[in-house]
Design a protein around this motif. Structure first.
Motif, short mmCIF file in Angstrom:
data_model
loop_
_atom_site.label_atom_id
_atom_site.label_comp_id
_atom_site.label_asym_id
_atom_site.label_seq_id
_atom_site.Cartn_x
_atom_site.Cartn_y
_atom_site.Cartn_z
N LEU A 36 54.16 61.03 84.75
CA LEU A 36 54.86 62.49 84.92
C LEU A 36 54.14 63.09 85.98
N THR A 37 55.08 63.49 87.13
CA THR A 37 54.46 64.29 88.43
C THR A 37 55.23 65.74 88.38
N PHE A 38 54.53 66.57 89.05
CA PHE A 38 54.87 67.91 89.23
C PHE A 38 54.77 68.37 90.66
N VAL A 40 51.31 72.86 77.39
CA VAL A 40 52.20 71.80 76.79
C VAL A 40 51.60 70.48 77.10
N LEU A 41 51.01 70.30 78.24
CA LEU A 41 50.54 68.82 78.41
C LEU A 41 49.14 68.80 77.63
N THR A 45 58.39 74.43 81.65
CA THR A 45 57.54 74.18 80.55
C THR A 45 58.35 73.81 79.24
N ALA A 46 59.51 74.56 79.19
CA ALA A 46 60.53 73.97 78.11
C ALA A 46 61.21 72.62 78.45
N THR A 47 61.18 72.28 79.60
CA THR A 47 61.82 71.02 79.85
C THR A 47 60.70 69.96 79.49
N THR A 48 59.51 70.20 79.98
CA THR A 48 58.46 69.27 79.67
C THR A 48 58.20 68.89 78.31
N ALA A 49 58.45 70.35 77.36
CA ALA A 49 58.04 70.22 76.01
C ALA A 49 59.11 69.50 75.33
N ASN A 50 60.15 69.40 75.80
CA ASN A 50 61.42 68.88 75.33
C ASN A 50 61.37 67.32 75.60
N ILE A 102 58.55 65.15 76.52
CA ILE A 102 57.47 64.51 76.08
C ILE A 102 57.61 63.94 74.90
N PRO A 103 58.11 64.54 73.85
CA PRO A 103 58.29 63.98 72.49
C PRO A 103 59.33 62.87 72.51
#
Length: 227
Positions: A34-36, A51-52, A195-200, A202-203
């Motif tokens: 996962l890269t940013f 989140v990470l 943030t919301a995208t990553t939180a969605n 990862i699970p």
């Protein structure tokens, strides 16, 4: 114009043409990276870090020198949390638009800013992701001569256009597979939803059995596969 459907085609065409770039990790394993890009950003990066941290995920960040210059303490915080750091140029200028000296100086200055902020030797910061994914064979040779490693991508859901969290996640999940390099953005463009995208995401990725690794881990596996 959204080009998200085209990126997988571009990947399949360019990957075999430029094998010295890192386009993916081992495809027969469940590891993904996962890269940013475009940070660090004081508004978006701290929330992303939370989140990470919540999921104990190691990510890889490709920074703009101008953003590190403005936010050195934030850069240090990202590094201290165990994330991998790479270069994205001093500003978000496409490499083909720069002459040799401009490109070399852009990377040198960015490397020095990062090294000063996170307190490591500049030569240890080797990974470069070209802005907009653009380079030429001549640029690639120059980067290799300067001892940089070029990192590209597998999954590009165009989050910088902010098409909506659900669509970015849908695009990512449709394209991801073992070895994928996923590109998201925590800078001025795309950071609003990161943030919301990553939180969605990862699970969903964990439920599919994927394990998160750094870009450096993919490099090590690539080198091992050659020997």
């Amino acid at each position: 114009m959204q080009l998200a459907p085209v990126y997988p085609v571009i990947y399949r065409l360019l990957n075999p043409l430029f094998p010295n770039c890192l386009w993916h990790g081992p495809t027969d394993e469940g590891a993904i990276a996962l890269t940013f890009d475009d940070g660090p950003d004081p508004q978006y990066t701290p929330k992303l870090l939370a989140v990470l941290e919540q999921y104990q995920i190691q990510a890889s960040f490709f920074w703009l020198g101008v953003c590190v210059q403005r936010n050195p303490e934030l850069a240090k915080e990202v590094f201290l949390r165990g994330h991998w750091i790479g270069l994205h140029g001093y500003t978000h200028q496409s490499f083909p638009r720069l002459n040799t000296n401009e490109l070399k100086n852009s990377l040198r200055i960015t490397r020095e800013l990062i090294a000063d902020a996170i307190q490591i030797e500049p030569k240890k910061i080797r990974d470069v992701r070209p802005p907009n994914g653009l380079f030429t064979p001549a640029i690639l040779r120059q980067l290799q001569e300067w001892d940089y490693r070029v990192v590209m991508w597998t999954v590009v859901p165009e989050d910088w256009l902010c098409p909506g969290i659900s669509l970015v996640c849908q695009r990512t999940m449709a394209q991801v597979k073992g070895g994928s390099l996923i590109v998201l953005h925590d800078g001025y463009y795309g950071g609003r939803d990161v943030t919301a995208t990553t939180a969605n995401l990862i699970p969903q990725l964990l439920d599919k059995g994927y394990q998160f690794v750094s870009v450096n881990d993919f490099w090590q596996r690539k080198l091992t596969a050659r020997t």
